[in-house]
Design a protein around this motif. Sequence first.
Motif, mmCIF file in Angstrom:
data_model
loop_
_atom_site.group_PDB
_atom_site.id
_atom_site.type_symbol
_atom_site.label_atom_id
_atom_site.label_comp_id
_atom_site.label_asym_id
_atom_site.label_seq_id
_atom_site.Cartn_x
_atom_site.Cartn_y
_atom_site.Cartn_z
ATOM 1 N N SER A 142 -4.456 5.285 -2.038
ATOM 2 C CA SER A 142 -3.557 4.611 -1.103
ATOM 3 C C SER A 142 -2.251 4.260 -1.804
ATOM 4 C CB SER A 142 -4.207 3.357 -0.527
ATOM 5 O OG SER A 142 -4.550 2.445 -1.552
ATOM 6 N N LEU A 143 -1.160 4.428 -1.078
ATOM 7 C CA LEU A 143 0.167 4.157 -1.630
ATOM 8 C C LEU A 143 0.946 3.243 -0.722
ATOM 9 C CD1 LEU A 143 -0.400 7.496 -2.258
ATOM 10 C CD2 LEU A 143 1.625 7.044 -3.607
ATOM 11 N N GLU A 144 1.574 2.288 -1.343
ATOM 12 C CA GLU A 144 2.562 1.458 -0.684
ATOM 13 C C GLU A 144 3.888 1.716 -1.381
ATOM 14 O OE1 GLU A 144 1.074 -2.491 -0.861
ATOM 15 O OE2 GLU A 144 -0.602 -2.101 0.503
ATOM 16 N N SER A 145 4.926 1.031 -0.985
ATOM 17 C CA SER A 145 6.256 1.341 -1.507
ATOM 18 C C SER A 145 6.359 1.196 -3.013
ATOM 19 C CB SER A 145 7.300 0.448 -0.829
ATOM 20 O OG SER A 145 7.005 -0.923 -1.066
ATOM 21 N N ASP A 146 5.596 0.275 -3.590
ATOM 22 C CA ASP A 146 5.770 -0.001 -5.014
ATOM 23 C C ASP A 146 4.485 0.114 -5.830
ATOM 24 O OD1 ASP A 146 4.505 -2.109 -3.871
ATOM 25 O OD2 ASP A 146 5.685 -3.676 -4.846
ATOM 26 N N CYS A 147 3.409 0.638 -5.239
ATOM 27 C CA CYS A 147 2.144 0.678 -5.973
ATOM 28 C C CYS A 147 1.222 1.759 -5.417
ATOM 29 C CB CYS A 147 1.451 -0.682 -5.904
ATOM 30 S SG CYS A 147 -0.101 -0.771 -6.830
ATOM 31 N N MET A 148 0.505 2.398 -6.324
ATOM 32 C CA MET A 148 -0.507 3.374 -5.953
ATOM 33 C C MET A 148 -1.855 2.863 -6.442
ATOM 34 S SD MET A 148 -0.811 7.358 -7.070
ATOM 35 C CE MET A 148 -2.008 8.438 -6.294
ATOM 36 N N THR A 149 -2.859 2.870 -5.567
ATOM 37 C CA THR A 149 -4.189 2.382 -5.919
ATOM 38 C C THR A 149 -5.218 3.476 -5.687
ATOM 39 O OG1 THR A 149 -3.600 0.123 -5.281
ATOM 40 C CG2 THR A 149 -5.942 0.627 -5.477
ATOM 41 N N LEU A 150 -6.058 3.720 -6.688
ATOM 42 C CA LEU A 150 -7.195 4.624 -6.548
ATOM 43 C C LEU A 150 -8.461 3.816 -6.746
ATOM 44 C CD1 LEU A 150 -4.881 6.741 -7.181
ATOM 45 C CD2 LEU A 150 -6.690 8.166 -8.125
ATOM 46 N N VAL A 151 -9.439 4.042 -5.871
ATOM 47 C CA VAL A 151 -10.706 3.324 -5.989
ATOM 48 C C VAL A 151 -11.844 4.235 -5.569
ATOM 49 C CG1 VAL A 151 -10.500 2.340 -3.661
ATOM 50 C CG2 VAL A 151 -11.972 1.227 -5.355
ATOM 51 N N ALA A 152 -12.959 4.122 -6.285
ATOM 52 C CA ALA A 152 -14.163 4.874 -5.938
ATOM 53 C C ALA A 152 -15.368 3.970 -6.142
ATOM 54 C CB ALA A 152 -14.295 6.123 -6.811
ATOM 55 N N THR A 153 -16.358 4.103 -5.262
ATOM 56 C CA THR A 153 -17.565 3.298 -5.381
ATOM 57 C C THR A 153 -18.744 4.033 -4.767
ATOM 58 O OG1 THR A 153 -18.615 1.177 -4.866
ATOM 59 C CG2 THR A 153 -17.117 2.070 -3.212
ATOM 60 N N ASP A 154 -19.929 3.800 -5.334
ATOM 61 C CA ASP A 154 -21.157 4.330 -4.730
ATOM 62 C C ASP A 154 -21.992 3.200 -4.149
ATOM 63 O OD1 ASP A 154 -22.165 3.076 -6.944
ATOM 64 O OD2 ASP A 154 -23.044 4.862 -7.861
ATOM 65 N N SER A 155 -21.388 2.028 -4.019
ATOM 66 C CA SER A 155 -21.960 0.779 -3.491
ATOM 67 C C SER A 155 -22.736 -0.009 -4.552
ATOM 68 C CB SER A 155 -22.842 1.002 -2.253
ATOM 69 O OG SER A 155 -24.096 1.534 -2.594
ATOM 70 N N HIS A 156 -22.926 0.582 -5.741
ATOM 71 C CA HIS A 156 -23.565 -0.130 -6.843
ATOM 72 C C HIS A 156 -22.585 -0.400 -7.991
ATOM 73 C CE1 HIS A 156 -27.500 0.414 -5.035
ATOM 74 N NE2 HIS A 156 -27.235 1.704 -4.895
ATOM 75 N N ARG A 157 -21.534 0.353 -8.030
ATOM 76 C CA ARG A 157 -20.489 0.194 -9.047
ATOM 77 C C ARG A 157 -19.160 0.616 -8.446
ATOM 78 N NH1 ARG A 157 -21.652 5.292 -13.131
ATOM 79 N NH2 ARG A 157 -22.131 6.833 -11.530
ATOM 80 N N LEU A 158 -18.095 0.274 -9.134
ATOM 81 C CA LEU A 158 -16.761 0.567 -8.584
ATOM 82 C C LEU A 158 -15.779 0.767 -9.727
ATOM 83 C CD1 LEU A 158 -14.916 -1.227 -5.709
ATOM 84 C CD2 LEU A 158 -13.903 -1.271 -7.979
ATOM 85 N N GLY A 159 -14.898 1.734 -9.554
ATOM 86 C CA GLY A 159 -13.794 1.945 -10.487
ATOM 87 C C GLY A 159 -12.487 1.878 -9.719
ATOM 88 N N GLN A 160 -11.557 1.062 -10.198
ATOM 89 C CA GLN A 160 -10.272 0.897 -9.514
ATOM 90 C C GLN A 160 -9.147 0.868 -10.531
ATOM 91 O OE1 GLN A 160 -9.481 -2.043 -6.131
ATOM 92 N NE2 GLN A 160 -8.402 -3.063 -7.810
ATOM 93 N N ILE A 161 -8.027 1.495 -10.174
ATOM 94 C CA ILE A 161 -6.851 1.473 -11.029
ATOM 95 C C ILE A 161 -5.609 1.432 -10.150
ATOM 96 C CG2 ILE A 161 -6.763 4.003 -11.202
ATOM 97 C CD1 ILE A 161 -5.747 3.603 -14.104
ATOM 98 N N LYS A 162 -4.630 0.648 -10.597
ATOM 99 C CA LYS A 162 -3.365 0.533 -9.883
ATOM 100 C C LYS A 162 -2.229 0.943 -10.812
ATOM 101 C CE LYS A 162 -4.843 -3.239 -6.819
ATOM 102 N NZ LYS A 162 -4.529 -4.591 -6.317
#
Length: 377
Positions: A164-184
Amino acid sequence: MHFKINSQVLADSLKKIEKVVNPKHTIPILQGISMEVTQEEIILIGSDSTESFRYHIPVDGESVEVFECGKAVLPKQVCEIAKKLKTQLELKLENFNLSIKYGKKSEFTLNTFDYEEYPKLPKFNIDKPSLTFKGADFGVLIKRTAYAASDSETRPILTGVNMSLESDCMTLVATDSHRLGQIKSTKITTEEPMSLVIPAKALDKLAKTFDLQEDISVYCESNNQVVFRSGQLFFYTRVLEGNYPDTTRLMPNSFKSEMKIGRKELLDSLDRISGLASGADNGKGGVVKLFVNGAATISTHQSQIGKGQEVVEYEELNGEDNFTISFSAKYLIDALKAVESDYILFKYQGDNRPFIITPTDSEYDETQLILPVRTLT
């Protein structure tokens, strides 16, 4: 179709696209590789119907020389031929027979498919990408998230990475409902907000195939397809349908403890003890217990196998210095491998509550979240 090409040029080009070509595909023509020869370039396409690579070889008159334009769908065996021959190749198509000549008298003849039956790729305007970012940044974004996506089709949307992208930031996230990885990242900007869910396996394949020293452009003109470009290589993949779950509510704002600890030391200890822990669940990762009280003690006790523990000294700890939490060893190992930092912060928010892993030195806003496992003791 008639042209000459250096075997190494052809082999390198075919290597870029053959990862998606399945010689046992249920659709016979997708067992092959599409080739279009013009006076300016040779276009190669490999596809499995959901993912496709397209590569353009420029005609330079030296390594590639075209005598007659044409189109064909070649069998995948041409990849092995090109890899094993270290010379100039002459390819000529007559009807549906492709001859490959090399040396003075050596020759292969291969049967080809009808080019007109090969599925056409969607058209995109490559003059203006939806966004562009550095290949090295792209590699980091995928490494930090794609591993946490689900490999089960029970909830197809969770097999993807939400970009997902907004004007000033890009966020990637993935989850299998037991763990999650996110980076902005604030390095990538866009004129219009956008949100896509892209299959994690496709992104992982892309990261391993693209030259991450080059910029990567993304084209999002279609509702169900997205195209990535690096130089002369294009990658087409589907966009997953559905609404990605709102993961922001999973992110805690306060913690009972924050422990700074060496990433490699913790990873090595987990790696050693996970062999014993996973023996009880057919090698799926095993459950280990972390006890923090003056040091970080990782332990496992399997009644049928035995028990073991590893003690790792932490650098510093703020907050409660007496807690225990159980979790999947594999999940924490995967998270520690995904980040690149000498030290990480282990953030504990209470019994049976998710815990957070963040690197202490990163130019991105990174979060790795893992749900604990309830145990009897």
